[in-house]
Write an enzyme that holds these catalytic residues in place. Structure first.
Site, PDB file in Angstrom:
ATOM      1  N   HIS A  46       3.795   7.089   5.258  1.00  0.00           N
ATOM      2  CA  HIS A  46       2.599   7.795   5.720  1.00  0.00           C
ATOM      3  C   HIS A  46       1.788   7.070   6.784  1.00  0.00           C
ATOM      4  CE1 HIS A  46       0.250   5.454   2.719  1.00  0.00           C
ATOM      5  NE2 HIS A  46      -0.768   5.723   3.515  1.00  0.00           N
ATOM      6  N   ASP A  47       1.848   5.743   6.823  1.00  0.00           N
ATOM      7  CA  ASP A  47       1.075   5.011   7.835  1.00  0.00           C
ATOM      8  C   ASP A  47       1.935   4.488   8.987  1.00  0.00           C
ATOM      9  OD1 ASP A  47      -1.530   5.287   6.906  1.00  0.00           O
ATOM     10  OD2 ASP A  47      -1.329   3.613   5.498  1.00  0.00           O
ATOM     11  N   HIS A  66       0.822  -1.223   0.000  1.00  0.00           N
ATOM     12  CA  HIS A  66       0.000   0.000   0.000  1.00  0.00           C
ATOM     13  C   HIS A  66       0.859   1.279   0.000  1.00  0.00           C
ATOM     14  CE1 HIS A  66      -2.862   3.097   1.010  1.00  0.00           C
ATOM     15  NE2 HIS A  66      -2.333   3.251   2.214  1.00  0.00           N
ATOM     16  N   ASP A 108      -3.191   8.661  -1.187  1.00  0.00           N
ATOM     17  CA  ASP A 108      -3.546   7.585  -0.262  1.00  0.00           C
ATOM     18  C   ASP A 108      -5.002   7.178  -0.496  1.00  0.00           C
ATOM     19  OD1 ASP A 108      -3.500   5.856   1.960  1.00  0.00           O
ATOM     20  OD2 ASP A 108      -4.130   7.473   3.326  1.00  0.00           O
ATOM     21  N   GLU A 140       1.128   6.097  12.491  1.00  0.00           N
ATOM     22  CA  GLU A 140      -0.251   5.760  12.815  1.00  0.00           C
ATOM     23  C   GLU A 140      -0.401   4.286  13.229  1.00  0.00           C
ATOM     24  OE1 GLU A 140      -2.974   7.367  13.081  1.00  0.00           O
ATOM     25  OE2 GLU A 140      -4.604   5.955  12.713  1.00  0.00           O
ATOM     26  N   ASP A 141       0.230   3.398  12.480  1.00  0.00           N
ATOM     27  CA  ASP A 141      -0.052   1.969  12.647  1.00  0.00           C
ATOM     28  C   ASP A 141       1.013   1.153  13.375  1.00  0.00           C
ATOM     29  OD1 ASP A 141      -2.289   2.508  11.181  1.00  0.00           O
ATOM     30  OD2 ASP A 141      -1.568   1.603   9.324  1.00  0.00           O
TER      31      ASP A 141
HETATM   32 MN    MN Z   1      -2.724   4.775   3.882  1.00  0.00          MN
END
Ligand code: MN
Length: 734
Positions: free
Chosen positions: A86-87, A61, A153, A90-91
């Protein structure tokens, strides 16, 4: 997974990575590649335990998002690295500090912005959604790359939504249509906008989507033939002129065909311009415009043009940076077809948006565009007074609104949304100019502030220090920028009046032996059926809360003293009369219009204005001028429907009435003299300029000015000040 499968997957990841470097639109330096490599390794490591709903490794992704950013949008290495990461915050267990340590401040800040956006609760409640959207746009302030990567995204998420549960698909698709497609559009990312819209339709209305898709596929062959016919007829003429070109067909997007079907209430077959022809030519940048018109001339030699469908976006590019020449001609088989003429450079800008724009503009200091747009967006966002739902509606309106182009008196070009008025124009120049707008001239003629501008108009703004925005102005403007500026100015004034009102209320309550405190204020708010204490103070400040109401409140408060209170009422009523007299004494004359003329009028019974009330005149057909209070229940509809019949009215103290004086000025003509003169006059408080004319004869200058003043002192002071201007010789009252 078996070892073989894992190995296969790793190989696929590595291949994707190599591919990413290859497709980048920008030329990457060794340092760029190092940065991207580090971002890639970090992302692979961070996401190694994660899988997507479809079962594939999560890292596919971020790589896909980075590919969109690199190839389709054409952003720099910093953005590619940020897209890969980018994630991550967050993740995974990686923190923002890790990002900064590994990649530096810029990448960290972009990742931070992206993390914040994904943490916004995407609630079902529309107003919350809108508020979130606003917060999201606020991050633009930090770095616009945040929003672009977010769009990429979203695009990849939309492309890979198959394995989501249907209710989530619909929700995400709707959000995309509502927020992301308009944003992409405004940023000039035309291809991405189209893809987002089509993908959204696929999930929100699958049957409609599939049926249009099928039919477009069926008509593909027909389209190809049509392009070939078009091509063949132009080929030899264009070759003869040595134009290096390519003709392409462009099917309209499924979403836009759907939109047309709905709007015109027709079937697929009846949508006639389902595709456009695009002529893309190669040439040096300084020849671009010339060749575009050469091609135009050749095309229109072969096919009859529709004169009202010519769009020259080359001479005046859209605010997205889009350039092209659009014409509609009667093509083969007697069908109207749109022909878009673009150079290769223009075509790239059309497809990639700003990235391409900046690539070609390197070294050109005259940027603007994106920056300017961001500044405008920022201003609107900072205006906290505007409710979030309004904001998003206004914003969306402006996003899709077509543009018009108008000129300043100096001949500078300004773009405004279609429907913009002359007052909008004033605000687009500068907020302070907007606030002080007294009149507007379009193509040399005085027009109302609400005059709707057309492309090509030349607009001049006449300002005055004494002008201030009024509530009516909200009806005169259409741009969200002007609306929000006016609203906040009105709110400021409201607060000022409320502050005064609070003092007045305190005094009045004291007379009634009541202390102004939270308790009494709250009681009064509910007694008068108002919403907030600000409403209460404001109304008192305006003078629209009658003393009788306050007394009624006082009476209710002290029910126990009923018999006593009856006496009091009589006493107070007489006191009220006295109050009334006081006002009447001060405001004894009603005057109309800018010139404050005395005219015949009638006070209406619907709101019964009294001297001192804020009022306006309404010119009736048979009964002359009728005077209403500004807050008359009928005021809004009168102002909305018959703005042209409204005449300004105001109570004045007749002992303070202005009178007119003519001044004759003479001296030596020199640069800036007139400017200095008008500046002095408008800077002198209590002086209004009514008429002004100048003449110069061989360097000798004479001028006549009519001013209105309230007393002799003011005029003496003005004359003194004018005499001080360099070059002025004589000032005489005539
Ligand atoms: Mn994403």
């Amino acid at each position: 997974m078996t070892d073989v499968e894992i190995e296969k997957e790793n190989a696929a990841i590595a291949a994707e990575y190599r591919n990413l470097l290859k497709i980048s639109y920008q030329t990457l330096t060794e340092d760029d590649k190092k940065l991207i490599r580090l971002a890639f390794n970090t992302a692979v490591d961070a996401h190694k335990e994660q899988r997507r709903k479809s079962g594939e490794a999560y890292i596919f992704h971020p790589i896909a998002v980075a590919k969109i950013v690199a190839a389709e949008i054409g952003l720099d290495a910093t953005s590619i690295a940020a897209a890969l990461l980018h994630d991550v915050v967050e993740d995974t267990d990686f923190t923002l500090n890790d990002m900064e340590r590994l990649f530096g401040e810029t990448v960290a800040r972009i990742v931070d912005g992206l993390t914040k956006i994904s943490q916004l609760q995407s609630d079902a409640d529309v107003s919350l959604q809108a508020e979130n959207f606003r917060k999201m746009l606020l991050t633009l302030h930090d770095d616009v790359r945040v929003i672009i990567i977010k769009i990429a995204d979203r695009l990849h998420n939309m492309q890979t939504m198959e394995s989501m549960p249907p209710h989530k698909q619909v929700k995400i698709a709707s959000e995309t249509l509502y927020i992301y497609a308009p944003l992409a559009h405004r940023m000039g990312l035309y291809n991405i906008k189209t893809e987002l819209e089509d993908l959204s339709l696929k999930y929100t209305e699958p049957e409609v989507f599939n049926s249009i898709l099928e039919k477009t596929l069926e008509s593909k062959g027909e389209q190809k033939e049509y392009i070939t016919a078009f091509n063949d007829s132009l080929q030899s003429s264009l070759k003869k002129e040595h134009v290096d070109f390519e003709i392409k067909g462009r099917p309209k997007s499924i979403f836009s065909i759907r939109k047309k079907m709905l709007k015109q209430n027709v079937t697929f077959e009846e949508v006639y311009d389902k595709f456009a022809v695009r002529i893309i030519y190669k040439c040096d940048q300084d020849q671009e415009k010339f060749i575009a018109w050469k091609i135009y001339s050749i095309v229109t030699d072969h096919y009859r043009p529709n004169p009202v469908r010519l769009r020259d976006w080359i001479s005046s590019p859209k605010s997205t940076g889009y350039e092209a020449l659009h014409i509609t001609v009667m093509g083969p088989e007697g069908k109207w077809v749109e022909v878009q003429i673009r150079s290769e450079r223009m075509n790239e800008i059309a497809e990639k948006g700003y990235a391409a724009h900046y690539k070609y503009k390197q070294g050109d200091k005259n940027e603007g565009g994106l920056d300017e747009w961001l500044v405008k967006l920022q201003e609107a966002l900072e205006n906290q007074e505007v409710n979030a739902v309004d904001f998003i509606e206004q914003f969306k309106l402006n996003l899709y609104a077509k543009e018009i182009f108008v000129f300043t008196p100096k001949g500078d070009l300004k773009s405004l949304p279609k429907g913009a008025t002359s007052l909008d124009f004033a605000f687009s120049i500068h907020t302070q100019i907007g606030f002080k707008t007294r009149g507007t001239k379009v193509n040399g003629k005085l027009v109302p502030l609400s005059h709707v501008l057309k492309s090509g108009d030349q607009v001049e703004i006449i300002t005055s220090e004494n002008t201030r925005p009024s509530a009516n102005w909200l009806d005169y403007v259409t741009t969200s920028r002007a609306k929000s500026k006016i609203k906040s100015s009105l709110n400021d004034e409201r607060k000022l009046i409320a502050t005064e009102g609070k003092e007045i209320l305190k005094r009045k309550l004291k007379q009634l032996k009541i202390t102004l405190n939270d308790k009494s204020v709250n009681e009064l708010v509910s007694f008068l059926d108002l919403k907030t204490s600000l409403d209460l103070f404001y109304r008192v400040g305006l003078g629209t809360v009658e003393n009788k109401k306050l007394k009624d409140y006082a009476a209710e408060r002290s029910n126990a003293f009923i018999s006593f209170f009856k006496k009091k009422i009589r006493k107070q009523q007489s006191q009220e009369d006295i109050n009334k007299d006081e006002i009447t004494e001060k405001y004894d004359l009603l005057v109309f219009g800018k010139e404050e003329e005395k005219l015949n009028y009638k006070l209406t019974s619907c709101c019964s204005p009294i001297p001192g009330d804020k009022v306006f005149g309404f010119v009736t057909v048979s009964e002359g001028i009728k005077v209403h209070k500004n807050n008359c229940p009928n005021a809004v509809s009168m102002q909305a429907n018959y703005a042209y019949r409204i005449i300004r009215a105001k109570w004045i103290d007749s002992s303070q009435q202005e009178y007119f004086t003519d001044l004759t000025i003479s001296g030596i003509d020199q640069l800036g003299l007139v400017n200095n003169l008008t500046k002095i006059i408008s800077n002198n408080m209590h002086v209004n300029m009514r008429k002004i004319s100048f003449e110069t004869d061989d360097g000798f200058f004479t001028g006549n000015i009519t001013v209105s003043v309230k007393n002799k002192k003011t005029i003496d002071k003005l004359i003194d000040n004018i005499k001080k201007i360099n070059g002025i010789d004589q000032v005489k009252r005539s």
